[in-house]
Design a protein around this motif. Sequence first.
Motif, PDB file in Angstrom:
ATOM      1  N   THR A  47       0.850  -1.191   0.000  1.00 41.53           N
ATOM      2  CA  THR A  47       0.000   0.000   0.000  1.00 41.53           C
ATOM      3  C   THR A  47       0.882   1.237   0.000  1.00 41.53           C
ATOM      4  N   TYR A  48       0.609   2.134  -0.946  1.00 49.25           N
ATOM      5  CA  TYR A  48       1.373   3.377  -1.020  1.00 49.25           C
ATOM      6  C   TYR A  48       0.944   4.303   0.112  1.00 49.25           C
ATOM      7  N   ILE A  49       1.924   4.785   0.877  1.00 55.25           N
ATOM      8  CA  ILE A  49       1.632   5.668   2.009  1.00 55.25           C
ATOM      9  C   ILE A  49       1.802   7.131   1.623  1.00 55.25           C
ATOM     10  N   GLY A  50       2.923   7.457   0.970  1.00 51.43           N
ATOM     11  CA  GLY A  50       3.115   8.840   0.569  1.00 51.43           C
ATOM     12  C   GLY A  50       4.584   9.181   0.384  1.00 51.43           C
ATOM     13  N   GLU A  51       4.813  10.452   0.077  1.00 52.33           N
ATOM     14  CA  GLU A  51       6.167  10.965  -0.123  1.00 52.33           C
ATOM     15  C   GLU A  51       6.628  11.635   1.171  1.00 52.33           C
ATOM     16  N   PHE A  52       7.833  11.267   1.616  1.00 52.17           N
ATOM     17  CA  PHE A  52       8.357  11.758   2.887  1.00 52.17           C
ATOM     18  C   PHE A  52       9.714  12.428   2.664  1.00 52.17           C
ATOM     19  N   GLU A  53       9.988  13.403   3.507  1.00 48.85           N
ATOM     20  CA  GLU A  53      11.284  14.071   3.504  1.00 48.85           C
ATOM     21  C   GLU A  53      12.036  13.652   4.759  1.00 48.85           C
ATOM     22  N   LEU A  54      13.236  13.089   4.566  1.00 50.04           N
ATOM     23  CA  LEU A  54      14.005  12.574   5.697  1.00 50.04           C
ATOM     24  C   LEU A  54      14.604  13.730   6.490  1.00 50.04           C
ATOM     25  N   ASP A  55      14.325  13.752   7.788  1.00 51.54           N
ATOM     26  CA  ASP A  55      14.950  14.742   8.663  1.00 51.54           C
ATOM     27  C   ASP A  55      15.862  14.083   9.696  1.00 51.54           C
ATOM     28  N   GLN A  56      15.979  12.737   9.618  1.00 54.98           N
ATOM     29  CA  GLN A  56      16.899  12.008  10.490  1.00 54.98           C
ATOM     30  C   GLN A  56      17.395  10.791   9.720  1.00 54.98           C
ATOM     31  N   LEU A  57      18.711  10.612   9.669  1.00 53.34           N
ATOM     32  CA  LEU A  57      19.293   9.498   8.922  1.00 53.34           C
ATOM     33  C   LEU A  57      20.458   8.934   9.721  1.00 53.34           C
ATOM     34  N   ARG A  81       9.051  13.051   7.534  1.00 53.33           N
ATOM     35  CA  ARG A  81       7.703  13.590   7.702  1.00 53.33           C
ATOM     36  C   ARG A  81       7.019  13.673   6.344  1.00 53.33           C
ATOM     37  N   LEU A  82       5.702  13.554   6.362  1.00 58.40           N
ATOM     38  CA  LEU A  82       4.901  13.608   5.143  1.00 58.40           C
ATOM     39  C   LEU A  82       4.981  15.005   4.535  1.00 58.40           C
ATOM     40  N   LEU A  83       5.148  15.072   3.209  1.00 64.00           N
ATOM     41  CA  LEU A  83       5.353  16.360   2.552  1.00 64.00           C
ATOM     42  C   LEU A  83       4.065  17.147   2.329  1.00 64.00           C
ATOM     43  N   ARG A  84       2.943  16.566   2.586  1.00 64.91           N
ATOM     44  CA  ARG A  84       1.666  17.273   2.445  1.00 64.91           C
ATOM     45  C   ARG A  84       0.898  17.137   3.754  1.00 64.91           C
ATOM     46  N   PRO A  85      -0.094  17.985   3.973  1.00 67.11           N
ATOM     47  CA  PRO A  85      -0.908  17.826   5.185  1.00 67.11           C
ATOM     48  C   PRO A  85      -1.638  16.485   5.170  1.00 67.11           C
ATOM     49  N   ALA A  86      -1.599  15.808   6.291  1.00 65.06           N
ATOM     50  CA  ALA A  86      -2.266  14.503   6.386  1.00 65.06           C
ATOM     51  C   ALA A  86      -3.776  14.687   6.436  1.00 65.06           C
ATOM     52  N   THR A 130      -0.497  10.411 -11.620  1.00 67.84           N
ATOM     53  CA  THR A 130      -1.746   9.810 -11.127  1.00 67.84           C
ATOM     54  C   THR A 130      -1.949  10.109  -9.650  1.00 67.84           C
ATOM     55  N   VAL A 131      -0.877   9.981  -8.862  1.00 65.36           N
ATOM     56  CA  VAL A 131      -0.971  10.273  -7.425  1.00 65.36           C
ATOM     57  C   VAL A 131      -1.337  11.739  -7.201  1.00 65.36           C
ATOM     58  N   ALA A 132      -0.714  12.640  -7.987  1.00 66.09           N
ATOM     59  CA  ALA A 132      -1.021  14.070  -7.843  1.00 66.09           C
ATOM     60  C   ALA A 132      -2.481  14.354  -8.181  1.00 66.09           C
ATOM     61  N   ASP A 133      -2.990  13.710  -9.239  1.00 66.02           N
ATOM     62  CA  ASP A 133      -4.402  13.903  -9.602  1.00 66.02           C
ATOM     63  C   ASP A 133      -5.323  13.414  -8.487  1.00 66.02           C
ATOM     64  N   LEU A 134      -5.015  12.254  -7.929  1.00 73.78           N
ATOM     65  CA  LEU A 134      -5.846  11.716  -6.848  1.00 73.78           C
ATOM     66  C   LEU A 134      -5.797  12.621  -5.614  1.00 73.78           C
ATOM     67  N   GLU A 135      -4.604  13.121  -5.288  1.00 71.62           N
ATOM     68  CA  GLU A 135      -4.496  14.020  -4.136  1.00 71.62           C
ATOM     69  C   GLU A 135      -5.267  15.313  -4.382  1.00 71.62           C
TER      70      GLU A 135
END
Length: 294
Positions: free
Chosen positions: A124-134, A142-147, A173-178
């Motif tokens: 299941t696709y969850i979303g696009e995340f930006e890493l702030d800890q590696l 954290r998720l790049l868009r409001p949940a 397709t993901v952008a259209d759905l969002e």
Amino acid sequence: MHISGKIALGLIVVVLAPAAILLTTMSLDIRSKWQAEVEQRQEKLTTSTDQLDKIRTKVANLEGEYQQKTFAWGEVWDAPQSVPLAGQNGIQIGVGRSSGLGRSFDPAKPPRIYAFAENGDASTYIGEFELDQLDADRAAGRLLRPAYPGEAQSWPQGKYHVRDTLPSNWLSTVADLEAQLILIGTKFRMQQEQESLMTKQLAASQVIMDQRLAELNGDADAPMGASQQVLDGLVETLRKLEDERNLVLSDVHDLRVKLVKDYIDLETSLEKNRNLVDSSQSDASARKPALAGQ
């Protein structure tokens, strides 16, 4: 050569000639069979070569398609023991720098990943995340868009896999759905606001209706000093006024009856008086000639 030798040679030729003819015929048959078999094998070899060329072309096309898909989907990492971060709209994944994730981590420009939660053979696709800890074997982003409401709470725990890119058509397709979800959410909030406004208007209308009903039916809880009309209500007040009006109308009717009776009595008295006057005048006229004769 001696004559007997010639005769013997002739006999040998006569005897061996049929055998030679038979051997020649057999040799020709064997040669024909070998030649036919060679031609068949050459034809099979040519066919096999053509098929091999087609297979090689197909393999090359599949390898090219595989490379294109690999390039489009990017690298993939298995991330066991991944968990959502409650209240942060983020996730913590079980893979880090030691596995090649975020090789050139720059806090000023942190890498982005696309996370998928695995459930058996499905994901299941969850979303696009930006890493702030590696870290070496862990990472968080954290998720790049409001949940959406309740979205982060629906993310499962367990095995994830993450990618560093996705195909452009997949992202489109993901952008259209969002975008559709945002429009639906906006429409839903507008409907909620409209429902809230209508609920307030309904409550205000109910208050006004209660006031009107109290005006009609009376208000036993009216403040001290309120008029009797407020206590009784318009309906009871109108009923009392109608009773008073009916009493007045009854009195008026009685007065009218009495007036008619008095009028009739007056007319009768006037008629009697006129008759008396006429009778008196007749008697006076009769006496005047008699007096004149005397």
